[in-house]
Write a protein that holds these residues in place. Structure first.
Motif, PDB file in Angstrom:
ATOM      1  N   ALA A   1      28.642   1.597  13.827  1.00  0.00           N
ATOM      2  CA  ALA A   1      29.534   0.463  14.061  1.00  0.00           C
ATOM      3  C   ALA A   1      29.169  -0.753  13.219  1.00  0.00           C
ATOM      4  O   ALA A   1      29.961  -1.686  13.100  1.00  0.00           O
ATOM      5  CB  ALA A   1      29.543   0.097  15.539  1.00  0.00           C
ATOM      6  N   ASN A   2      27.966  -0.757  12.637  1.00  0.00           N
ATOM      7  CA  ASN A   2      27.582  -1.805  11.692  1.00  0.00           C
ATOM      8  C   ASN A   2      27.808  -1.371  10.248  1.00  0.00           C
ATOM      9  O   ASN A   2      27.508  -2.123   9.318  1.00  0.00           O
ATOM     10  CB  ASN A   2      26.110  -2.191  11.874  1.00  0.00           C
TER      11      ASN A   2
ATOM     12  N   ILE B   1      24.266  -0.793  16.879  1.00  0.00           N
ATOM     13  CA  ILE B   1      25.548  -0.676  17.569  1.00  0.00           C
ATOM     14  C   ILE B   1      26.076   0.717  17.246  1.00  0.00           C
ATOM     15  O   ILE B   1      26.536   0.968  16.132  1.00  0.00           O
ATOM     16  CB  ILE B   1      26.563  -1.744  17.132  1.00  0.00           C
ATOM     17  N   SER B   2      25.930   1.631  18.173  1.00  0.00           N
ATOM     18  CA  SER B   2      26.364   3.013  18.021  1.00  0.00           C
ATOM     19  C   SER B   2      25.628   3.742  16.900  1.00  0.00           C
ATOM     20  O   SER B   2      26.233   4.191  15.929  1.00  0.00           O
ATOM     21  CB  SER B   2      27.879   3.091  17.781  1.00  0.00           C
ATOM     22  N   PRO B   3      24.303   3.892  17.017  1.00  0.00           N
ATOM     23  CA  PRO B   3      23.579   4.724  16.048  1.00  0.00           C
ATOM     24  C   PRO B   3      23.937   6.190  16.246  1.00  0.00           C
ATOM     25  O   PRO B   3      24.224   6.622  17.354  1.00  0.00           O
ATOM     26  CB  PRO B   3      22.118   4.462  16.407  1.00  0.00           C
TER      27      PRO B   3
ATOM     28  N   ASN C   1      22.940   4.586  24.468  1.00  0.00           N
ATOM     29  CA  ASN C   1      21.980   3.561  24.883  1.00  0.00           C
ATOM     30  C   ASN C   1      21.594   2.645  23.722  1.00  0.00           C
ATOM     31  O   ASN C   1      20.758   1.750  23.882  1.00  0.00           O
ATOM     32  CB  ASN C   1      20.713   4.203  25.467  1.00  0.00           C
ATOM     33  N   ASP C   2      22.191   2.891  22.526  1.00  0.00           N
ATOM     34  CA  ASP C   2      21.978   2.037  21.345  1.00  0.00           C
ATOM     35  C   ASP C   2      20.500   1.858  21.021  1.00  0.00           C
ATOM     36  O   ASP C   2      20.022   0.743  20.781  1.00  0.00           O
ATOM     37  CB  ASP C   2      22.645   0.668  21.536  1.00  0.00           C
TER      38      ASP C   2
END
Length: 359
Positions: A111-112, A92-94, A347-348
């Motif tokens: 995000a993680n 999630i949002s790398p 694109n995660d």
């Protein structure tokens, strides 16, 4: 449902307003306004025969408008290879990424609030961290780097600190807090480590770089807010070459700066734009063993390769979700064979580029 801007992926709503978002539309108007002769040529009816000044003005307008076209790019050598999406982990949002000498990948999953360790095949091996402010916890981390013995250094951005972890994720040290004094940070977004274990930090909100010793002592502070050589506007990625020169993705100045090992400005490459050698919010920079510079040209949704002198050599990518396309590429690692892995942030996912064998 609204469409998205062809240049920066922001929402365009309603679609009838065109293919540019409000910010890019305003930028185009500003470019036009900066050229009074161009405005007159646009605002007045065309009259035949054209005068020389009107023809020049019209050509300038066309050149500016071409910057907002997805095809506005000079010719450059075609690159032969294949792109593959790595499917061994979910993100999630790398954002940031680093690799060790075995080919393991360490990915900031912002995000993680963690670091994902992937094997060379892209499969998940381990995760480090959780949300928080305790040692080994993170608040919106953005970048990671490794020292020569495999320790991890993390830009814990929202906590305005740098954390040091062992290769297995055990907290070892924490440096910095929010502030403007040496050793303090304001939302750091990039870092790298030299062969002696010194840590170079893009102190993004303070528009400067800081160099720390392996024990966290401040060794140097370089830069200030501005557009001159050696000045920065929200610097992001930072990298080193074999000679110790420092390369910075000078994000809001839409350029890459090269500094000597002592912080003296040596070169700057790029301006705002969409053509070859131009950048649109560059976020990440790495240098390969030959001294070539690879830049995540994030809001142009592509990767650019420059020679050690800053000459464009190759471009990969366009905006999209297919293999070889990107939506805001950020973290980037390059191997000795010319391959690379790219963090395709919006694109995660991660993508790996494998060059074709040389005939």
């Amino acid at each position: 449902m609204g469409s998205t801007c062809v240049r920066c992926s922001q929402a365009v709503d309603p679609p009838s307003r065109g293919a540019l978002c409000v910010a890019c539309g305003a930028r185009l108007r500003a470019l036009l306004a900066a050229r009074p002769g161009v405005r007159r040529a646009v605002e007045r009816p065309l009259v035949w025969p054209f005068g020389a000044a009107a023809l020049i003005a019209l050509a300038t307008v066309i050149a500016i408008l071409r910057q907002f076209s997805t095809g506005a790019m000079e010719e450059i050598a075609t690159q032969h290879g294949e792109w593959h999406v790595l499917g061994g982990a979910q993100f999630i949002s790398p954002v940031g990424m680093a690799a060790d000498h075995l080919g393991n990948l360490y990915v900031i999953d912002a995000a993680n609030y963690r670091i994902d360790k992937l094997g060379p095949d892209g499969n998940l091996v381990a995760t480090f961290g959780a949300r928080g402010t305790a040692p080994g916890q993170f608040d919106r981390p953005t970048a990671v780097a490794l020292d020569p013995i495999g320790n991890l250094y993390v830009a814990d951005t929202a906590s305005s600190r740098i954390q040091k972890l062992s290769s297995t994720g055990v907290p070892l040290a924490s440096w910095g807090s929010f502030g403007t004094a040496p050793g303090e940070f304001n939302g750091p977004h990039g870092l790298t480590v030299d062969h002696e274990g010194n840590v170079y930090v893009s102190d993004t909100g303070n528009d400067r770089l800081q160099k720390l010793s392996p024990l966290g002592r401040v060794m140097a502070v370089w830069g200030r807010s501005g557009q001159a050589p050696g000045e920065f506007r929200q610097p992001f990625g930072v990298a080193l070459d074999a000679d110790g020169a420092v390369y910075v993705a000078d994000n809001l100045n839409h350029r890459v700066q090269k500094l000597s090992a002592s912080g003296t400005p040596m070169a700057e490459w790029g301006t705002y734009g969409f053509g070859v050698g131009q950048f649109n919010y560059p976020r990440w920079v790495v240098v390969d063993i030959r001294g070539d510079v690879f830049v995540s040209d994030s809001y142009n949704h592509r990767i650019q390769q420059l020679s050690p002198m800053g000459t464009p050599r190759a471009i990969w990518g366009s905006r999209g979700g297919q293999p070889g396309q990107f939506r805001r590429p950020e973290g980037l690692v390059v191997d000795e064979a010319g391959g690379m892995v790219v963090v395709d942030a919006d694109n995660d996912r991660l993508q790996r580029y494998v060059p074709s064998p040389t005939p």
